[in-house]
Structures are given as C-alpha cells and as structure tokens.
Design an enzyme around this catalytic site. Structure first.
Site, PDB file in Angstrom:
ATOM      1  CG  HIS A   1      15.642  11.676  -6.012  1.00  0.00           C
ATOM      2  ND1 HIS A   1      14.501  12.147  -5.421  1.00  0.00           N
ATOM      3  CD2 HIS A   1      16.062  10.638  -5.234  1.00  0.00           C
ATOM      4  CE1 HIS A   1      14.233  11.440  -4.344  1.00  0.00           C
ATOM      5  NE2 HIS A   1      15.153  10.512  -4.209  1.00  0.00           N
TER       6      HIS A   1
ATOM      7  NE  ARG B   1      19.635   0.305  -0.144  1.00  0.00           N
ATOM      8  CZ  ARG B   1      18.981   1.430   0.075  1.00  0.00           C
ATOM      9  NH1 ARG B   1      19.592   2.436   0.680  1.00  0.00           N
ATOM     10  NH2 ARG B   1      17.736   1.560  -0.319  1.00  0.00           N
TER      11      ARG B   1
ATOM     12  CD  GLN C   1      17.944  12.842  -2.212  1.00  0.00           C
ATOM     13  OE1 GLN C   1      19.141  12.804  -2.007  1.00  0.00           O
ATOM     14  NE2 GLN C   1      17.119  11.972  -1.661  1.00  0.00           N
TER      15      GLN C   1
ATOM     16  N   GLY D   1      10.362  10.310  -2.024  1.00  0.00           N
ATOM     17  CA  GLY D   1      11.344   9.402  -1.425  1.00  0.00           C
ATOM     18  C   GLY D   1      11.144   9.239   0.072  1.00  0.00           C
TER      19      GLY D   1
ATOM     20  CE  LYS E   1      20.238   5.363   3.427  1.00  0.00           C
ATOM     21  NZ  LYS E   1      18.809   5.747   3.308  1.00  0.00           N
TER      22      LYS E   1
ATOM     23  CB  THR F   1      -0.899   0.032   1.256  1.00  0.00           C
ATOM     24  OG1 THR F   1      -0.035  -0.166   2.390  1.00  0.00           O
ATOM     25  CG2 THR F   1      -1.962  -1.049   1.220  1.00  0.00           C
ATOM     26  N   GLY F   2       2.164   1.123   0.090  1.00  0.00           N
ATOM     27  CA  GLY F   2       3.057   2.283   0.218  1.00  0.00           C
ATOM     28  C   GLY F   2       3.344   2.943  -1.125  1.00  0.00           C
TER      29      GLY F   2
ATOM     30  CB  CYS G   1      16.084   6.494  -5.035  1.00  0.00           C
ATOM     31  SG  CYS G   1      15.997   7.414  -3.502  1.00  0.00           S
TER      32      CYS G   1
HETATM   33  P1  A2P Z   1       0.295   0.429   5.689  1.00  0.00           P
HETATM   34  O1  A2P Z   1      -0.207   1.155   4.483  1.00  0.00           O
HETATM   35  O2  A2P Z   1      -0.691  -0.571   6.200  1.00  0.00           O
HETATM   36  O3  A2P Z   1       0.827   1.332   6.761  1.00  0.00           O
HETATM   37  P2  A2P Z   1       5.363   4.373   2.823  1.00  0.00           P
HETATM   38  O4  A2P Z   1       6.844   4.324   3.044  1.00  0.00           O
HETATM   39  O5  A2P Z   1       5.010   4.894   1.479  1.00  0.00           O
HETATM   40  O6  A2P Z   1       4.637   5.069   3.916  1.00  0.00           O
HETATM   41  O7  A2P Z   1       4.880   2.813   2.846  1.00  0.00           O
HETATM   42  C1  A2P Z   1       5.217   1.896   3.840  1.00  0.00           C
HETATM   43  C2  A2P Z   1       4.604   0.530   3.506  1.00  0.00           C
HETATM   44  O8  A2P Z   1       5.017  -0.411   4.513  1.00  0.00           O
HETATM   45  C3  A2P Z   1       3.068   0.533   3.566  1.00  0.00           C
HETATM   46  O9  A2P Z   1       2.567  -0.397   2.623  1.00  0.00           O
HETATM   47  C4  A2P Z   1       2.811   0.060   4.975  1.00  0.00           C
HETATM   48  O10 A2P Z   1       1.529  -0.502   5.185  1.00  0.00           O
HETATM   49  C5  A2P Z   1       3.864  -1.015   5.103  1.00  0.00           C
HETATM   50  N1  A2P Z   1       4.098  -1.400   6.490  1.00  0.00           N
HETATM   51  C6  A2P Z   1       4.384  -0.593   7.535  1.00  0.00           C
HETATM   52  N2  A2P Z   1       4.504  -1.311   8.685  1.00  0.00           N
HETATM   53  C7  A2P Z   1       4.271  -2.609   8.346  1.00  0.00           C
HETATM   54  C8  A2P Z   1       4.227  -3.839   9.068  1.00  0.00           C
HETATM   55  N3  A2P Z   1       4.439  -3.891  10.383  1.00  0.00           N
HETATM   56  N4  A2P Z   1       3.953  -4.988   8.385  1.00  0.00           N
HETATM   57  C9  A2P Z   1       3.728  -4.961   7.053  1.00  0.00           C
HETATM   58  N5  A2P Z   1       3.746  -3.820   6.319  1.00  0.00           N
HETATM   59  C10 A2P Z   1       4.008  -2.665   6.946  1.00  0.00           C
END
Ligand code: A2P
Length: 329
Positions: free
Chosen positions: A234, A97, A153, A157, A205, A9-10, A126
């Site tokens: 970036h 890494r 940047q 990111g 990095k 979902t991120g 990145c």
């Molecule tokens: P969620 O959307 O449920 O918080 P970003 O860096 O763009 O914020 O995205 C971080 C991603 O990592 C999201 O999909 C988030 O899910 C997921 N995430 C964060 N904590 C966990 C966890 N404990 N287990 C699985 N996925 C996680």
C-alpha cells in the site's frame, strides 16, 4: 510454543508461515486451520508438510497462541472459544479492534499496554499500521493537530479472489470478480463497504484506529482510500499539521532513526518509496518529505509498506514474539 494458524491457506496466512520461518519463531507444534474446502491439503513449514485441520479440532489442541486471519465472522465466532481454552488469540480481522476491552497493538508503539491476562489481541488494519509507524514518533515529538490521508492500496489486501481477478483481466479471461468493477488499468475509490456518513469502512478504520492506538481522540483525521492494480504494498500520501514548527531535516533525522522505518528520500537521485521495492520487506518506507507551504506547521510525505507483511503477518508475529519474550506462555 504450540501455534494454531487459522486461515493458513489464505494470502496473509501464507505470509505468516514465511515470517514465522524467517524469524525462527520457537514452534513445537504447528496446527494449520482452513475451511472444509482445504481438508486433505497440506501447508509447508520449514520443509515439512502439515495437514490442514478443522477449526473445531484445533480448539481442543489448547494451543499457546492462535494467529487468526480468516475474516471477521470467523474471528467473532471462534476467537472466544480459543480464549476459553487459555489460548492467546492474535486476530488480524477487524472483528475486535474497536472493542473497548481489547487491545489494538503495533509493538513498536504500544506493546506496553499488553498484560498477561489479555486473551484476544487485535492487529490493526494494514493502512493504519504503516501510517502510525511514521506518525507516532512525529506525534510524540511535535504533537499532531490534523492528518489528511489518501491511500493507493494493493489488491492483495482484498485476498486471493482479487489477485485472481486482476490476473484474469490482464489475460483477457472471464472469471469471478472481487470488485464491482474491472481493476486492471483502473483506480477504484472504494475499499470495504460504505458507511452511512459517506465514508468507507476502510477510511473510518484509519480514523478510529489512529485515535485508539495513539490514545488521542483530539487528532483530526480524514481519509480517502483507493484500490489500484498493484500487488507489492500500500502507498499513502499524507498531509500532517503539526502543533509546532519542525525543520524538515530534523523530521528526516527522527524518522531515519525510528526502528522499523526506513527513510528513502533523495529527489536528486529520484529516490522515494515504491511498492515494487517494499514487497517482501518487513519495514515501512517513507519519503517525499516536504513542507506544505499552504498551511503553517504542515508537511507532506509518502509512506509505502508491504500490506501483507508489516500491515498484517509481521505485525501479528511481532505481537506473538512480545508474548514469548514476556514469558507469558
Ligand atoms: P480456505 O482456503 O479453505 O478457503 P483469503 O482472505 O486470502 O481468501 O483467505 C481466507 C482464509 O480463511 C483461507 O485460509 C480460508 O481457507 C480461511 N477460511 C475461510 N473460511 C473458513 C472457515 N469457515 N474455517 C476456517 N478457515 C476458513
């Protein structure tokens, strides 16, 4: 291929789904993973809705490949558990890494380092990926003594929270902050946390990952990383001291023929790379290539790429494609 996507979902996870779809990656089963905040939600892939599952239940699915983009702590804790199930983890965080036993891969540069036995493979930062896509061919042909990098940047990111912060500030609304300061109408010379040496982790990095990927620890690398209120990608201003003199026309021809790099360099027609044009593209764009008259064998250039694409999702999926092509899974 059974593919687990941790962080589905991120910001990066969502682009990974797009890139998997665009490149028609061979998927028999998709296992999208997110935090408990997202349980009950779905993600769309090729027009089908897939239920978000917990990371614990995803492990037992024994996926062929797990793409991780949920931050370093999740990777440190969970990637080895997937690897124990014989799943190949490709990790987009910085967690592994610099581990001497883990490979740090940009497919166009060093995919040949990979072996069938690698179980946790790291995707570089990145900013490093777009830098080395341009520097690696120059290093191979002329040798590089020293690199001075200044980055500009994108807030993408930093993740969803940063995008929300800029939106709120743009509309004059209160809300949670991803940065210590307002980012709208600002430039913040602070990406990731400060280290004891006065540099930020993002700047270090660039130093450490460049050495590891080019397998050359003698190259001098120094960087300043700056966050600006931009979303498309970036940008990097880079000064490079080569070991040999190289005509600018030859450098342009070399970069023009480098796979994954697009030369956009014509001052007469105001042609140069910019994030608004790089957004959504998988390539790295280079321009403003010119001699540095202040130092022998030195050049200046300008590199732009969509940090969520080649800097993250696309590079990760190219590593997965390499594994598929080698028939290791
Ligand atoms: P969620 O959307 O449920 O918080 P970003 O860096 O763009 O914020 O995205 C971080 C991603 O990592 C999201 O999909 C988030 O899910 C997921 N995430 C964060 N904590 C966990 C966890 N404990 N287990 C699985 N996925 C996680």
């Amino acid at each position: 291929m059974k593919i687990a996507l941790v962080g589905a979902t991120g910001m990066v996870g969502q682009i990974m789904l797009k890139v998997l779809e665009e490149r028609d990656f061979p998927i028999s089963k998709l296992i999208p993973v997110a935090s408990e905040r997202s349980f009950g939600k779905t993600v769309n892939f090729k027009g089908v809705e897939y239920n978000i599952v917990s990371i614990e239940s995803a492990i037992n699915e024994k996926a062929d490949i797990a793409l991780f983009s949920a931050g370093g702590e999740i990777s440190l804790k969970w990637a080895p558990k997937f690897a124990d199930q014989d799943t190949i983890v490709i990790d987009n965080s910085s967690a592994w890494r610099m581990d001497p036993n883990k490979k740090l891969i940009i497919p166009e540069i060093n995919s040949s380092e990979l072996t069938e036995n690698d179980r946790i493979i790291s995707n570089p930062n990145c900013s490093t990926i777009q830098l080395l896509m341009v520097l690696s061919p120059l290093h191979l042909k002329y040798g590089i003594n020293r690199i001075i990098i200044s980055t500009y940047q994108s807030i993408t990111g930093t993740g969803m929270l940063a995008v929300k912060q800029l939106e709120n500030e743009y509309h004059n609304k209160e809300g949670s902050m991803a940065y210590n300061y307002q980012i709208h109408k600002n430039a913040i010379p602070h990406c990731d946390v400060f280290q004891e040496n006065g540099y930020t982790k993002e700047e270090m990095k660039l130093v450490n990952e460049t050495h590891k990927i080019l397998s050359d620890y003698k190259i001098g690398v120094t960087a300043t990383a700056v966050r600006i209120p931009v979303v498309g990608g970036h940008s990097e201003s880079v000064n490079i001291e080569l070991k040999k003199s190289a005509p600018i026309s030859e450098i342009k021809n070399l970069l023009d023929s480098t796979p994954g790099v697009i030369l956009e360099d014509d001052p007469k027609t105001n042609k140069y790379p910019m994030p608004i044009f790089a957004e959504g593209k998988n390539e790295v764009f280079v321009g403003r290539i010119r001699k540095d008259f202040s130092n022998p064998n030195s050049i200046n250039l300008w590199i732009v790429s969509d940090n969520l694409r080649k800097g993250a999702a696309t590079n990760t999926i190219q590593i997965a494609e390499y594994i598929v092509n080698q028939k290791w899974k």
